[in-house]
Design a protein around this motif. Structure first.
Motif, PDB file in Angstrom:
ATOM      1  N   PRO A   1       0.993  -1.261   0.046  1.00 42.39           N
ATOM      2  CA  PRO A   1      -0.052   0.059   0.080  1.00 42.39           C
ATOM      3  C   PRO A   1       0.933   1.170  -0.112  1.00 42.39           C
ATOM      4  CG  PRO A   1       0.063  -0.851   2.161  1.00 42.39           C
ATOM      5  CD  PRO A   1       0.813  -1.946   1.279  1.00 42.39           C
ATOM      6  N   SER A   2       0.288   2.359  -0.190  1.00 39.44           N
ATOM      7  CA  SER A   2       0.850   3.553  -0.358  1.00 39.44           C
ATOM      8  C   SER A   2       0.920   4.374   0.954  1.00 39.44           C
ATOM      9  CB  SER A   2       0.555   4.385  -1.434  1.00 39.44           C
ATOM     10  OG  SER A   2      -1.086   4.831  -1.237  1.00 39.44           O
ATOM     11  N   THR A   3       0.103   3.834   1.908  1.00 41.91           N
ATOM     12  CA  THR A   3       0.297   4.411   3.439  1.00 41.91           C
ATOM     13  C   THR A   3      -0.033   3.342   4.307  1.00 41.91           C
ATOM     14  OG1 THR A   3      -2.133   4.868   3.446  1.00 41.91           O
ATOM     15  CG2 THR A   3      -0.592   6.686   2.534  1.00 41.91           C
ATOM     16  N   SER A   4       0.133   3.743   5.506  1.00 39.39           N
ATOM     17  CA  SER A   4      -0.034   2.707   6.510  1.00 39.39           C
ATOM     18  C   SER A   4      -0.139   3.141   8.189  1.00 39.39           C
ATOM     19  CB  SER A   4       1.115   1.381   6.635  1.00 39.39           C
ATOM     20  OG  SER A   4       0.789   0.550   7.954  1.00 39.39           O
ATOM     21  N   THR A   5      -0.736   2.735   9.123  1.00 41.81           N
ATOM     22  CA  THR A   5      -0.795   3.316  10.300  1.00 41.81           C
ATOM     23  C   THR A   5      -0.008   2.385  11.389  1.00 41.81           C
ATOM     24  OG1 THR A   5      -3.120   2.614  10.676  1.00 41.81           O
ATOM     25  CG2 THR A   5      -2.628   4.853   9.917  1.00 41.81           C
ATOM     26  N   LEU A   6       0.545   1.012  10.807  1.00 44.45           N
ATOM     27  CA  LEU A   6       1.050   0.091  11.667  1.00 44.45           C
ATOM     28  C   LEU A   6       2.483   0.638  12.030  1.00 44.45           C
ATOM     29  CD1 LEU A   6       0.290  -3.024   9.454  1.00 44.45           C
ATOM     30  CD2 LEU A   6      -1.065  -2.158  11.573  1.00 44.45           C
ATOM     31  N   ALA A   7       2.903   0.162  13.184  1.00 50.64           N
ATOM     32  CA  ALA A   7       4.242   0.265  13.599  1.00 50.64           C
ATOM     33  C   ALA A   7       5.232  -0.298  12.795  1.00 50.64           C
ATOM     34  CB  ALA A   7       4.450  -0.149  15.075  1.00 50.64           C
ATOM     35  N   ASP A   8       5.275  -1.279  12.331  1.00 45.84           N
ATOM     36  CA  ASP A   8       5.987  -1.917  11.483  1.00 45.84           C
ATOM     37  C   ASP A   8       5.526  -2.670  10.138  1.00 45.84           C
ATOM     38  OD1 ASP A   8       8.149  -1.598  13.439  1.00 45.84           O
ATOM     39  OD2 ASP A   8       7.405  -3.228  14.517  1.00 45.84           O
ATOM     40  N   PRO A   9       5.288  -2.103   9.290  1.00 47.72           N
ATOM     41  CA  PRO A   9       4.365  -2.543   8.131  1.00 47.72           C
ATOM     42  C   PRO A   9       5.121  -3.186   7.008  1.00 47.72           C
ATOM     43  CG  PRO A   9       4.892  -0.234   8.006  1.00 47.72           C
ATOM     44  CD  PRO A   9       5.488  -0.204   9.227  1.00 47.72           C
ATOM     45  N   THR A  10       4.805  -4.155   6.288  1.00 48.07           N
ATOM     46  CA  THR A  10       5.472  -4.656   5.067  1.00 48.07           C
ATOM     47  C   THR A  10       4.774  -4.015   4.050  1.00 48.07           C
ATOM     48  OG1 THR A  10       6.014  -6.699   6.341  1.00 48.07           O
ATOM     49  CG2 THR A  10       5.913  -6.744   4.125  1.00 48.07           C
ATOM     50  N   VAL A  11       5.667  -3.689   2.678  1.00 50.08           N
ATOM     51  CA  VAL A  11       4.946  -3.141   1.715  1.00 50.08           C
ATOM     52  C   VAL A  11       5.748  -3.489   0.499  1.00 50.08           C
ATOM     53  CG1 VAL A  11       5.035  -0.636   0.581  1.00 50.08           C
ATOM     54  CG2 VAL A  11       4.764  -0.920   3.013  1.00 50.08           C
TER      55      VAL A  11
END
Length: 87
Positions: free
Chosen positions: A41-51
């Motif tokens: 995704p182009s944004t995230s609100t997770l502490a440790d995202p995978t993109v």
């Protein structure tokens, strides 16, 4: 406030795992990541995202602590080349 990342390219797709190294301030933190148009995704609100990235790009992390103090950190994301192994 910073972050690190690890990246792996497999079958033409690059998965990037982000690790927030945020400390200090007053917990809990709110995270707001922006990865750009070449990421999914182009944004995230997770502490440790995978993109998943299609090309090199940037990532920006904005962290807000429980008292409303905000810090921003941006880093260039360089994707690794895929290894080709043959016998």
């Amino acid at each position: 406030m910073q972050f690190d990342y690890t990246a792996c390219t497999q079958n033409g797709s690059t998965s990037v795992k982000f690790i927030s190294t945020t400390n200090g301030g007053s917990v809990p933190y709110r995270y707001n990541w922006t990865f750009g148009p070449n990421a999914n995704p182009s944004t995230s609100t997770l502490a440790d995202p995978t993109v998943t990235y299609s090309t090199n790009g940037t990532a920006t992390l904005v962290v807000t602590d429980s008292k409303g103090v905000t810090n921003t950190f941006t880093k260039a994301i360089t994707l690794p080349s895929e290894l080709a192994i043959s016998s």
